[in-house]
Scaffold this motif. Structure first.
Motif, PDB file in Angstrom:
ATOM      1  N   VAL A 154       0.741  -1.190   0.039  1.00 53.29           N
ATOM      2  CA  VAL A 154       0.124   0.155  -0.176  1.00 53.29           C
ATOM      3  C   VAL A 154       0.893   1.237   0.079  1.00 53.29           C
ATOM      4  CG1 VAL A 154      -1.588   1.406   1.333  1.00 53.29           C
ATOM      5  CG2 VAL A 154      -1.998  -1.161   1.025  1.00 53.29           C
ATOM      6  N   LYS A 155       2.025   1.254   0.828  1.00 50.03           N
ATOM      7  CA  LYS A 155       2.800   2.438   0.958  1.00 50.03           C
ATOM      8  C   LYS A 155       3.132   2.822  -0.381  1.00 50.03           C
ATOM      9  CE  LYS A 155       4.315   2.304   5.705  1.00 50.03           C
ATOM     10  NZ  LYS A 155       5.576   1.803   6.664  1.00 50.03           N
ATOM     11  N   LYS A 156       3.846   1.726  -1.418  1.00 54.09           N
ATOM     12  CA  LYS A 156       4.545   1.729  -2.366  1.00 54.09           C
ATOM     13  C   LYS A 156       3.456   2.160  -3.631  1.00 54.09           C
ATOM     14  CE  LYS A 156       7.253  -0.639  -5.922  1.00 54.09           C
ATOM     15  NZ  LYS A 156       7.699  -1.968  -6.470  1.00 54.09           N
ATOM     16  N   ALA A 157       2.215   1.697  -3.537  1.00 55.26           N
ATOM     17  CA  ALA A 157       1.378   2.033  -4.337  1.00 55.26           C
ATOM     18  C   ALA A 157       0.650   3.667  -4.143  1.00 55.26           C
ATOM     19  CB  ALA A 157      -0.030   1.047  -4.315  1.00 55.26           C
ATOM     20  N   LEU A 158       0.681   4.018  -3.033  1.00 53.21           N
ATOM     21  CA  LEU A 158       0.388   5.589  -2.812  1.00 53.21           C
ATOM     22  C   LEU A 158       1.445   6.370  -3.122  1.00 53.21           C
ATOM     23  CD1 LEU A 158      -1.582   5.047   0.588  1.00 53.21           C
ATOM     24  CD2 LEU A 158      -2.565   5.599  -1.512  1.00 53.21           C
ATOM     25  N   SER A 159       2.777   5.999  -2.831  1.00 51.67           N
ATOM     26  CA  SER A 159       3.850   7.149  -2.977  1.00 51.67           C
ATOM     27  C   SER A 159       4.115   7.027  -4.535  1.00 51.67           C
ATOM     28  CB  SER A 159       5.199   6.254  -2.163  1.00 51.67           C
ATOM     29  OG  SER A 159       5.456   5.316  -2.540  1.00 51.67           O
ATOM     30  N   GLU A 160       4.232   6.099  -5.161  1.00 54.85           N
ATOM     31  CA  GLU A 160       4.630   5.860  -6.690  1.00 54.85           C
ATOM     32  C   GLU A 160       3.297   5.937  -7.514  1.00 54.85           C
ATOM     33  OE1 GLU A 160       6.867   2.720  -7.406  1.00 54.85           O
ATOM     34  OE2 GLU A 160       8.387   3.009  -5.945  1.00 54.85           O
ATOM     35  N   LYS A 161       2.142   5.898  -6.844  1.00 60.45           N
ATOM     36  CA  LYS A 161       0.774   6.333  -7.620  1.00 60.45           C
ATOM     37  C   LYS A 161       0.747   5.239  -8.700  1.00 60.45           C
ATOM     38  CE  LYS A 161      -0.038  11.078  -6.602  1.00 60.45           C
ATOM     39  NZ  LYS A 161      -0.422  12.508  -7.430  1.00 60.45           N
ATOM     40  N   THR A 162       0.948   3.869  -8.207  1.00 61.64           N
ATOM     41  CA  THR A 162       1.004   2.737  -9.288  1.00 61.64           C
ATOM     42  C   THR A 162       0.224   1.618  -8.848  1.00 61.64           C
ATOM     43  OG1 THR A 162       2.514   1.508 -10.441  1.00 61.64           O
ATOM     44  CG2 THR A 162       3.217   1.926  -8.071  1.00 61.64           C
ATOM     45  N   LYS A 163       0.325   0.457  -9.111  1.00 64.73           N
ATOM     46  CA  LYS A 163      -0.147  -0.646  -8.600  1.00 64.73           C
ATOM     47  C   LYS A 163       0.836  -1.857  -8.286  1.00 64.73           C
ATOM     48  CE  LYS A 163      -1.151  -2.657 -13.499  1.00 64.73           C
ATOM     49  NZ  LYS A 163      -2.282  -2.989 -14.290  1.00 64.73           N
ATOM     50  N   VAL A 164       0.546  -2.558  -7.315  1.00 62.18           N
ATOM     51  CA  VAL A 164       1.472  -3.512  -6.878  1.00 62.18           C
ATOM     52  C   VAL A 164       0.781  -4.817  -6.936  1.00 62.18           C
ATOM     53  CG1 VAL A 164       2.994  -4.504  -5.085  1.00 62.18           C
ATOM     54  CG2 VAL A 164       2.647  -1.826  -5.318  1.00 62.18           C
ATOM     55  N   VAL A 165       1.515  -5.914  -7.761  1.00 63.88           N
ATOM     56  CA  VAL A 165       1.235  -7.047  -8.166  1.00 63.88           C
ATOM     57  C   VAL A 165       1.749  -8.214  -6.847  1.00 63.88           C
ATOM     58  CG1 VAL A 165       0.767  -9.033  -9.598  1.00 63.88           C
ATOM     59  CG2 VAL A 165       0.845  -6.747 -10.353  1.00 63.88           C
ATOM     60  N   LEU A 166       0.976  -8.829  -6.089  1.00 67.62           N
ATOM     61  CA  LEU A 166       1.561  -9.593  -5.269  1.00 67.62           C
ATOM     62  C   LEU A 166       2.046 -11.239  -5.727  1.00 67.62           C
ATOM     63  CD1 LEU A 166      -0.631  -8.639  -1.998  1.00 67.62           C
ATOM     64  CD2 LEU A 166       1.714  -7.491  -2.739  1.00 67.62           C
ATOM     65  N   ASP A 167       2.640 -11.743  -4.868  1.00 67.80           N
ATOM     66  CA  ASP A 167       3.000 -12.921  -5.454  1.00 67.80           C
ATOM     67  C   ASP A 167       1.639 -13.983  -5.201  1.00 67.80           C
ATOM     68  OD1 ASP A 167       5.659 -12.749  -5.591  1.00 67.80           O
ATOM     69  OD2 ASP A 167       6.107 -13.313  -3.656  1.00 67.80           O
ATOM     70  N   PRO A 168       1.525 -15.054  -5.998  1.00 69.43           N
ATOM     71  CA  PRO A 168       0.464 -16.055  -5.939  1.00 69.43           C
ATOM     72  C   PRO A 168       0.097 -16.386  -4.668  1.00 69.43           C
ATOM     73  CG  PRO A 168       1.961 -16.749  -7.674  1.00 69.43           C
ATOM     74  CD  PRO A 168       2.642 -15.471  -7.013  1.00 69.43           C
ATOM     75  N   MET A 169      -1.350 -16.549  -4.360  1.00 71.32           N
ATOM     76  CA  MET A 169      -1.772 -16.926  -3.158  1.00 71.32           C
ATOM     77  C   MET A 169      -2.938 -17.663  -3.144  1.00 71.32           C
ATOM     78  SD  MET A 169      -1.702 -13.197  -1.170  1.00 71.32           S
ATOM     79  CE  MET A 169      -0.142 -12.080  -0.883  1.00 71.32           C
ATOM     80  N   PHE A 170      -3.317 -18.392  -1.924  1.00 75.41           N
ATOM     81  CA  PHE A 170      -4.402 -19.297  -1.987  1.00 75.41           C
ATOM     82  C   PHE A 170      -5.516 -18.492  -1.775  1.00 75.41           C
ATOM     83  CE2 PHE A 170      -0.829 -22.180  -0.072  1.00 75.41           C
ATOM     84  CZ  PHE A 170      -0.972 -23.075  -1.050  1.00 75.41           C
ATOM     85  N   ALA A 171      -6.962 -18.975  -1.985  1.00 69.74           N
ATOM     86  CA  ALA A 171      -7.978 -18.185  -2.100  1.00 69.74           C
ATOM     87  C   ALA A 171      -8.249 -17.646  -0.428  1.00 69.74           C
ATOM     88  CB  ALA A 171      -9.177 -19.259  -2.264  1.00 69.74           C
ATOM     89  N   PHE A 172      -8.226 -18.406   0.666  1.00 73.69           N
ATOM     90  CA  PHE A 172      -8.312 -17.973   1.850  1.00 73.69           C
ATOM     91  C   PHE A 172      -7.242 -16.668   2.182  1.00 73.69           C
ATOM     92  CE2 PHE A 172      -4.555 -20.426   3.371  1.00 73.69           C
ATOM     93  CZ  PHE A 172      -4.012 -19.847   4.332  1.00 73.69           C
ATOM     94  N   GLU A 173      -5.889 -16.793   1.565  1.00 73.08           N
ATOM     95  CA  GLU A 173      -5.013 -15.473   1.783  1.00 73.08           C
ATOM     96  C   GLU A 173      -5.607 -14.336   0.839  1.00 73.08           C
ATOM     97  OE1 GLU A 173      -0.688 -18.023   2.344  1.00 73.08           O
ATOM     98  OE2 GLU A 173      -1.792 -17.950   0.192  1.00 73.08           O
ATOM     99  N   ARG A 174      -5.930 -14.522  -0.207  1.00 75.75           N
ATOM    100  CA  ARG A 174      -6.493 -13.337  -1.273  1.00 75.75           C
ATOM    101  C   ARG A 174      -7.488 -12.967  -0.307  1.00 75.75           C
ATOM    102  NH1 ARG A 174      -5.840 -17.344  -5.147  1.00 75.75           N
ATOM    103  NH2 ARG A 174      -8.330 -17.467  -5.326  1.00 75.75           N
ATOM    104  N   ARG A 175      -8.344 -13.682   0.339  1.00 73.97           N
ATOM    105  CA  ARG A 175      -9.372 -12.938   1.149  1.00 73.97           C
ATOM    106  C   ARG A 175      -9.120 -12.033   2.199  1.00 73.97           C
ATOM    107  NH1 ARG A 175     -15.049 -16.066   3.266  1.00 73.97           N
ATOM    108  NH2 ARG A 175     -15.956 -14.181   3.852  1.00 73.97           N
ATOM    109  N   ILE A 176      -8.131 -12.482   2.915  1.00 72.53           N
ATOM    110  CA  ILE A 176      -7.718 -11.903   3.944  1.00 72.53           C
ATOM    111  C   ILE A 176      -6.915 -10.456   3.379  1.00 72.53           C
ATOM    112  CG2 ILE A 176      -5.660 -11.689   5.753  1.00 72.53           C
ATOM    113  CD1 ILE A 176      -6.116 -14.785   6.055  1.00 72.53           C
ATOM    114  N   VAL A 177      -6.189 -10.723   2.270  1.00 70.92           N
ATOM    115  CA  VAL A 177      -5.623  -9.382   1.802  1.00 70.92           C
ATOM    116  C   VAL A 177      -6.687  -8.502   1.409  1.00 70.92           C
ATOM    117  CG1 VAL A 177      -4.421  -8.613  -0.303  1.00 70.92           C
ATOM    118  CG2 VAL A 177      -3.518 -10.716   1.064  1.00 70.92           C
ATOM    119  N   HIS A 178      -7.943  -8.682   0.798  1.00 67.42           N
ATOM    120  CA  HIS A 178      -8.824  -7.957   0.313  1.00 67.42           C
ATOM    121  C   HIS A 178      -9.301  -7.093   1.567  1.00 67.42           C
ATOM    122  CE1 HIS A 178      -8.583  -8.792  -3.937  1.00 67.42           C
ATOM    123  NE2 HIS A 178      -8.888 -10.001  -3.470  1.00 67.42           N
ATOM    124  N   LYS A 179      -9.653  -7.750   2.626  1.00 65.27           N
ATOM    125  CA  LYS A 179     -10.105  -7.163   3.873  1.00 65.27           C
ATOM    126  C   LYS A 179      -8.995  -6.366   4.355  1.00 65.27           C
ATOM    127  CE  LYS A 179     -13.182 -10.844   5.370  1.00 65.27           C
ATOM    128  NZ  LYS A 179     -13.214 -12.220   6.344  1.00 65.27           N
TER     129      LYS A 179
END
Length: 221
Positions: A154-179
């Motif tokens: 989030v810090k990187k996305a806000l400071s550079e006004k860009t998007k950050v693609v995270l490493d592949p994750m399981f569904a339950f991990e992605r759900r945690i990230v979204h929250k």
């Protein structure tokens, strides 16, 4: 979770057929008699008995535990499992002296085990069921790790006004990230790719209304 209708000459025979077919134990089913049946007179006017057997959640808990026990015992014969259920979700906790091997690197073995147990359980049921598998409090530890990953992204996305693609994750991990991302202003998150390489993208959202895009897909545990 599953109802089975069976016919036979008598009610007992009909019930026995279901019990034998599914390997049911005494406390794992209830019986509703739809037709008592009639043997007729000299073989005439006979009518079969019809029963509806309701298979209870105790059956699914036992079968799930047995299924995982057979697999995990190869790595640790002394592995211990506890299974609880609520609604359509089944929670499995695993304790083992070889917990690291069972979890695997980055939780890959754990994720694969959860996937196959979910397939197994849903083949037994009429309705879709969820399996949530945990080992050595891996989920809680992973959640704390994801909090740090999200914070940095989030810090990187806000400071550079860009998007950050995270490493592949399981569904339950992605759900945690979204929250977790929902707690921050100025960024949104969504998932891209297909399993098992599905990733979360955390993207700068500027002053636009916070929320997921139309192409966002709701994650499941």
């Amino acid at each position: 979770m599953k109802k089975v209708v069976e016919k036979a000459s008598t009610v007992d025979e009909a019930v026995d057929k279901v019990v034998e077919k599914y390997g049911l134990q005494e406390d794992e089913y209830t019986v509703n008699i739809l037709e008592k049946g009639f043997q007729g007179i000299f073989g005439l006017f006979s009518k079969e008995a019809v029963v509806e057997v309701q298979i209870k959640r105790a059956y699914f808990e036992r079968r799930l535990k047995e299924f995982l026990k057979d697999i995990l015992s190869v790595v640790d014969p002394g592995v211990q499992l506890s299974v609880k259920s609520s609604g359509k979700s089944f929670f499995v906790d695993v304790k083992s002296e070889n917990i690291g091997k069972l979890i695997g690197r980055h939780g890959k073995t754990l994720g694969a085990l959860q996937h196959i147990t979910m397939i197994f359980l849903n083949r037994l049921s009429d309705t879709k069921l969820n399996v949530i598998l945990d080992m050595g409090d891996y989920r809680e530890k992973r959640k704390k790790s994801l909090e740090k990953i999200v914070e940095e992204a989030v810090k990187k996305a806000l400071s550079e006004k860009t998007k950050v693609v995270l490493d592949p994750m399981f569904a339950f991990e992605r759900r945690i990230v979204h929250k977790l991302v929902k707690k921050y202003k100025g960024v949104i998150s969504y998932s891209i790719g297909v399993e098992p390489y599905r990733r979360v993208v955390i993207e700068y959202n500027g002053s636009r209304r916070e929320g997921r895009r139309k192409h966002d897909i709701k994650e499941s545990i």
